[in-house]
Design a protein around this motif. Structure first.
Motif, mmCIF file in Angstrom:
data_model
loop_
_atom_site.group_PDB
_atom_site.id
_atom_site.type_symbol
_atom_site.label_atom_id
_atom_site.label_comp_id
_atom_site.label_asym_id
_atom_site.label_seq_id
_atom_site.Cartn_x
_atom_site.Cartn_y
_atom_site.Cartn_z
ATOM 1 N N THR A 86 0.806 -1.228 0.000
ATOM 2 C CA THR A 86 0.000 0.000 0.000
ATOM 3 C C THR A 86 0.836 1.275 0.000
ATOM 4 O O THR A 86 0.276 2.367 -0.027
ATOM 5 N N GLN B 115 -8.156 3.343 -3.449
ATOM 6 C CA GLN B 115 -8.720 2.356 -2.534
ATOM 7 C C GLN B 115 -8.519 0.958 -3.096
ATOM 8 O O GLN B 115 -8.961 0.650 -4.199
ATOM 9 N N HIS B 116 -7.821 0.121 -2.347
ATOM 10 C CA HIS B 116 -7.659 -1.268 -2.756
ATOM 11 C C HIS B 116 -9.007 -1.979 -2.611
ATOM 12 O O HIS B 116 -9.743 -1.768 -1.648
ATOM 13 N N GLN B 117 -9.317 -2.846 -3.575
ATOM 14 C CA GLN B 117 -10.626 -3.498 -3.586
ATOM 15 C C GLN B 117 -10.552 -5.005 -3.338
ATOM 16 O O GLN B 117 -11.381 -5.563 -2.623
ATOM 17 N N ALA C 36 -7.801 -8.301 -2.514
ATOM 18 C CA ALA C 36 -6.444 -8.670 -2.104
ATOM 19 C C ALA C 36 -6.291 -10.184 -2.074
ATOM 20 O O ALA C 36 -7.133 -10.896 -1.516
ATOM 21 N N ASN D 206 -4.835 -7.433 7.152
ATOM 22 C CA ASN D 206 -6.113 -6.746 6.969
ATOM 23 C C ASN D 206 -6.188 -5.438 7.746
ATOM 24 O O ASN D 206 -6.882 -4.497 7.329
ATOM 25 N N LEU E 126 -4.506 -3.078 5.304
ATOM 26 C CA LEU E 126 -5.296 -2.861 4.092
ATOM 27 C C LEU E 126 -6.549 -2.044 4.373
ATOM 28 O O LEU E 126 -6.982 -1.253 3.537
ATOM 29 N N VAL F 50 -11.835 -3.912 1.751
ATOM 30 C CA VAL F 50 -11.025 -4.766 0.881
ATOM 31 C C VAL F 50 -11.476 -6.211 1.065
ATOM 32 O O VAL F 50 -11.516 -6.718 2.186
ATOM 33 N N HIS F 51 -11.824 -6.873 -0.017
ATOM 34 C CA HIS F 51 -12.174 -8.291 0.028
ATOM 35 C C HIS F 51 -10.880 -9.112 -0.044
ATOM 36 O O HIS F 51 -10.088 -8.949 -0.975
ATOM 37 N N THR F 52 -10.686 -9.993 0.923
ATOM 38 C CA THR F 52 -9.450 -10.755 1.039
ATOM 39 C C THR F 52 -9.696 -12.231 0.761
ATOM 40 O O THR F 52 -10.640 -12.822 1.286
ATOM 41 N N THR G 72 -2.847 -6.840 -4.748
ATOM 42 C CA THR G 72 -4.133 -6.138 -4.708
ATOM 43 C C THR G 72 -4.514 -5.658 -6.099
ATOM 44 O O THR G 72 -3.665 -5.247 -6.889
ATOM 45 N N SER H 246 -7.427 -3.100 -8.109
ATOM 46 C CA SER H 246 -8.491 -2.094 -8.012
ATOM 47 C C SER H 246 -8.580 -1.411 -9.371
ATOM 48 O O SER H 246 -7.676 -1.490 -10.203
#
Length: 375
Positions: free
Chosen positions: A300, A306-308, A310, A334, A337, A341-343, A372, A374
């Motif tokens: 990051t 914005q990361h979406q 991961a 997390n 992040l 963010v969906h991991t 990641t 996005s």
């Protein structure tokens, strides 16, 4: 980008999957102990016949803050502007020539708009370092590559990859992502401690190590392990090697895939070049957890978007060391992040990623690697 996630615990869960958009791709990470993986993948492919599926077997599935066993984690994605293409390679047709396999994957995916290759490989019948070299042979350095080697718990018996309704061993599958609107972050950190003296690799061939300082490698390695030697190759995950050579000033970590008693040799997930130097490593749980957080910070660093989505790919050796504390490294990632963010991801037999945005892609062991996406 639209994302939907579902934890599959039984075959009939396929009937409960209700996605509020038309998914372009499923990412599927499957426990080797899930009893009906092939049937599940087949039924999923029939239900969503226009959706790409890509995935592999694991040494533990990751979703959110959870580390799971005996499940299949499903992440469905529809990109807004990015286009996708997949390819797969049968390693047996290459006589396990991993450089050649990587070369063909790049040729199959190369295009002027290619931004990233996400790759998943059989974890036992592959030299990950040669695979990475082959992948790099045809593509521009600006195209990033990340992924991992499939796992089989701590059994080292059989791994597989998933591609469009098929579940097969000795294969590699790759996803190409295309378009200028895709933003990619990645990072890879370990947290293990080196100890003992540095030893010279005096005899090796690719990823097979025969001698250290002129002594049989397996015999010398067993002397380090003591009582744990009887549990090789799985116990070798607790004591990887840190390796450096003239072409790689930053040490990389190598872990064992198999041992050969007759040859007194050890086979690793990546190359151990003759003339390189290795040191034994051991675990420090606090540093391993901190290493996961550091990997997220690298991912990051200096990003304003914005990361979406991961992908967390961590080594099975880290899980064996941390045991019941394993979810702490996922939580550490997390936390960095952040929300939204969906991991997803898995515990692997090898991780493929650059150290950071300024480094070339490499095969790693014993790291937490993060990718990641996005838009």
């Amino acid at each position: 980008m639209k994302i939907y996630q579902h934890k599959i615990v039984a075959l009939d869960d396929v009937d409960q999957i209700e996605i509020p958009f038309a998914p372009e791709v499923f990412f599927l990470f499957a426990s080797p102990t899930f009893p009906e993986t092939r049937e599940f993948v087949k039924r999923l492919n029939e239900k969503f016949e226009n959706t790409i599926s890509i995935g592999c077997s694991t040494a533990g599935e990751i979703m959110g803050n959870e580390v799971l066993d005996s499940t299949i984690t499903l992440t469905a994605v529809k990109f807004d502007k990015t286009t996708l293409r997949t390819t797969d390679i049968d390693l047996t047709t290459y006589d396990l020539d991993c450089f050649g396999a990587g070369n063909e994957i790049s040729e199959n995916l190369i295009d002027k708009d290619l931004r990233h290759i996400f790759i998943l490989s059989d974890g036992l019948n592959v030299n990950g370092a040669e695979l990475v070299k082959g992948l790099h042979s045809k593509i521009d350095k600006s195209i990033s590559i990340t992924g991992g080697l499939a796992g089989d718990g701590a059994n080292f018996e059989n791994t597989f990859v998933i591609h469009n309704g098929e579940v097969q061993s000795k294969k590699i599958v790759a996803l190409g992502l295309y378009g200028p609107d895709l933003k990619i972050g990645f990072g890879s950190k370990g947290g293990w401690d080196s100890f003992g003296i540095e030893r010279l690799v005096t005899k090796s061939h690719n990823n097979v190590l025969y001698e250290l300082d002129g002594q049989p490698a397996l015999e010398l390695y067993k002397s380090f392990l003591g009582d744990k030697a009887k549990d090789l190759p799985s116990s070798g995950l607790l004591f990887p090697l840190s390796m450096r050579d003239e072409n790689n000033k930053i040490p990389v970590v190598r872990t064992i895939l198999s041992v050969d008693e007759a040859e007194n040799s050890l086979t690793f997930a990546g190359n151990i070049p003759q003339g390189s130097y290795v040191r034994l490593m051991k675990a420090n749980i606090d540093r391993i957890i901190d290493g996961a957080g550091q990997s997220a910070l690298v991912t990051t660093d200096k990003t304003e978007y914005q990361h979406q989505l991961a992908f967390l790919i961590s080594c099975v050796g880290r899980r064996l060391v941390m045991k019941q504390l394993v979810e702490e490294e996922v939580e550490a990632v997390n936390e960095v992040l952040g929300d939204g963010v969906h991991t997803t991801g898995f515990y692997s037999y090898g991780e493929i990623a650059p150290f950071d945005k300024f480094s070339p892609c490499s095969l790693h062991n014993q790291t937490m690697t993060i990718t990641t996406f996005s838009e």
